[in-house]
Design a protein around this motif. Structure first.
Motif, PDB file in Angstrom:
ATOM      1  N   TYR A 183      10.800   7.472   8.501  1.00  0.00           N
ATOM      2  CA  TYR A 183      11.091   8.742   7.836  1.00  0.00           C
ATOM      3  C   TYR A 183      10.750   8.736   6.344  1.00  0.00           C
ATOM      4  N   LEU A 184       9.928   7.774   5.923  1.00  0.00           N
ATOM      5  CA  LEU A 184       9.538   7.685   4.517  1.00  0.00           C
ATOM      6  C   LEU A 184       8.174   8.331   4.301  1.00  0.00           C
ATOM      7  N   ASP A 185       7.876   8.670   3.070  1.00  0.00           N
ATOM      8  CA  ASP A 185       6.557   9.210   2.737  1.00  0.00           C
ATOM      9  C   ASP A 185       5.628   8.075   2.315  1.00  0.00           C
ATOM     10  N   GLN A 186       4.358   8.383   2.189  1.00  0.00           N
ATOM     11  CA  GLN A 186       3.378   7.339   1.884  1.00  0.00           C
ATOM     12  C   GLN A 186       3.523   6.786   0.478  1.00  0.00           C
ATOM     13  N   ALA A 202      14.276   9.834   0.973  1.00  0.00           N
ATOM     14  CA  ALA A 202      13.613   9.456  -0.278  1.00  0.00           C
ATOM     15  C   ALA A 202      13.960   8.002  -0.570  1.00  0.00           C
ATOM     16  N   HIS A 203      12.928   7.190  -0.767  1.00  0.00           N
ATOM     17  CA  HIS A 203      13.171   5.752  -0.933  1.00  0.00           C
ATOM     18  C   HIS A 203      12.094   5.156  -1.814  1.00  0.00           C
ATOM     19  N   GLY A 204      12.455   4.081  -2.488  1.00  0.00           N
ATOM     20  CA  GLY A 204      11.498   3.295  -3.250  1.00  0.00           C
ATOM     21  C   GLY A 204      11.370   1.931  -2.606  1.00  0.00           C
ATOM     22  N   GLY A 205      10.186   1.577  -2.191  1.00  0.00           N
ATOM     23  CA  GLY A 205       9.976   0.311  -1.497  1.00  0.00           C
ATOM     24  C   GLY A 205      10.007  -0.870  -2.444  1.00  0.00           C
ATOM     25  N   GLN A 206      11.183  -1.193  -2.943  1.00  0.00           N
ATOM     26  CA  GLN A 206      11.409  -2.380  -3.760  1.00  0.00           C
ATOM     27  C   GLN A 206      12.488  -3.210  -3.068  1.00  0.00           C
ATOM     28  N   ALA A 207      12.460  -4.515  -3.273  1.00  0.00           N
ATOM     29  CA  ALA A 207      13.344  -5.396  -2.516  1.00  0.00           C
ATOM     30  C   ALA A 207      14.810  -5.012  -2.652  1.00  0.00           C
ATOM     31  N   TRP A 208      15.245  -4.692  -3.869  1.00  0.00           N
ATOM     32  CA  TRP A 208      16.666  -4.381  -4.058  1.00  0.00           C
ATOM     33  C   TRP A 208      17.042  -3.057  -3.399  1.00  0.00           C
TER      34      TRP A 208
END
Length: 417
Positions: free
Chosen positions: A235-238, A180-186
């Motif tokens: 391994y991330l979702d769209q 589970a990830h949020g594609g933000q720079a930090w």
């Protein structure tokens, strides 16, 4: 005689209360998720119980980047808040600009130097004087796991990077989002710094992110960290791009994802959801970083105020932040650990106790305790931003090579110094 002393004490207390001036503290911060909002509300209530007014100025998003943009605009216009959530070397930058107020009187009266770790206290001072008060200590190199999801996929808790990818493959094959990830720079940088710690160890980590040593920035270990970072994307979702970190945590809570790589503020979300550490969720060191501690210290810097009443309210808030009562309640809500070395941890959950144990061990040995680059503790905001740009560009590219990444990283850091 005892009755007379009681009356005298009450009279003195009443005199002190009537002599104090009710002021206002406006606090700029980015504690806006469920667990964070509950945590900062504790300080608001304590300040108001002292007779002062709390004005909440919360700015969500960007791990503080949005809040800092607002703060700069307010400061330049001559109207800064009483206090702002600032950390790391940015405290020194604001001190250089002449905006910060001294807290030395309240620090001396309450013995801050007696119970604060030296590595924390030094960051809170400008020219030898306290100008900020530390709120907590976060461990960044954590991995959060839904044990039911891992069991359903027949996967084990990974302790090495090789095991991490085996577990991720099993989760993905079982139909779960592995990471589970949020594609933000930090958030990209948060994962990257843990990978650097895993591949190069604390010595290379410090050479790269504290000393900005070019050989470390272009080392084989740094190349390997980029290689692993590229693998994370498999391994991330769209829905990952742009997602906030707490939404990613919710995916683990709901059983949609197996793992998240995030600092221990994520635990505040599990707590707010009524979950129990060690049963409903697991907290383990990021694979390959056991026995090390990437620290992120939240702090409230104090800005010069125009009225004595507001200065008094500001000093009161600073005193309350390091009180045992606040440290206990705030950190249990926030997911972090108390910054006071003398704090009793018996009421904290196993994640917090493990965090404090590693923090104390690395503090005392001088080995394995490193400042977070991703969260503004190891370097200036300009160098941090340069690292962000390279890491995120690589993370979102399918063509940039590891050699190109390390060379761009070294060049970006060199230009930002």
């Amino acid at each position: 005689m005892k009755f007379q002393k009681t009356l005298l004490g009450a009279a003195i207390a009443g005199t002190l209360a009537s002599g104090s001036m009710a002021g206002e503290v406006e606090v700029l911060h980015w504690w806006t998720s469920g667990g964070e909002a509950a945590a900062i509300a504790v300080l608001r209530d304590m300040v108001e119980e002292e007779g002062h007014t709390w004005t909440d100025f919360s700015v969500a998003g960007g791990a503080g980047e949005n809040a800092m943009t607002v703060l700069r605009a307010r400061a330049v216009s001559g109207n800064p808040p009483a206090s702002a959530q600032i950390k790391g070397l940015e405290i020194q930058e604001w001190g250089d600009l002449g905006f910060l107020a001294s807290l030395d009187d309240v620090a001396a009266a309450n013995g801050w130097d007696d119970f604060l770790p030296e590595e924390v206290a030094s960051v809170m001072k400008y020219n030898g004087e306290y100008v900020a008060v530390p709120v907590n200590v976060h461990r960044v190199n954590w991995m959060w796991i839904n044990p039911e999801v891992l069991a359903s996929a027949g996967a084990s808790v990974p302790t090495t990077l090789d095991e991490l990818w085996e577990t991720a493959d099993q989760l993905q094959e079982a139909g779960y989002t592995a990471i589970a990830h949020g594609g933000q720079a930090w958030q990209d940088a948060t994962i990257f710094e843990s990978l650097v710690l895993a591949t190069g160890g604390p010595e290379l980590y410090s050479r790269a992110f504290v000393d900005h040593d070019e050989d470390a920035l272009t080392s084989d270990a740094m190349r390997e960290a980029f290689t692993h970072l590229r693998r994370v994307t498999e391994y991330l979702d769209q829905g990952a791009p742009g997602r906030d970190w707490d939404q990613a945590t919710s995916m683990v809570i709901r059983g949609e994802a197996g793992m998240q790589f995030m600092g221990d503020w994520a635990k505040g979300e599990f707590t707010a959801a009524g979950l129990t550490a060690g049963e409903d969720y697991l907290c383990v060191a990021f694979p390959g970083t056991e026995g090390t501690f990437t620290h992120n210290v939240d702090s409230l810097a104090m800005f010069e105020q125009r009225t004595e009443a507001n200065r008094e309210a500001q000093q009161t808030m600073a005193r309350l932040v390091l009180s045992s009562d606040f440290q206990e309640t705030f950190n249990q809500n926030k997911g972090s650990i108390p910054v006071r070395l003398d704090h009793d941890m018996s009421t904290f959950d196993e994640c917090a106790q493990a965090s404090m144990e590693t923090f104390l061990a690395t503090s005392q040995s001088g080995e394995g305790l490193v400042p977070s680059m991703a969260h503004g503790m190891s370097t200036t905001s300009s160098i941090q931003g340069a690292i962000y740009d390279v890491v995120t560009a690589y993370f979102n590219s399918t063509s940039m090579t590891e050699d190109q990444a390390v060379n761009r990283l070294a060049a970006a850091v060199r230009a930002a110094r």
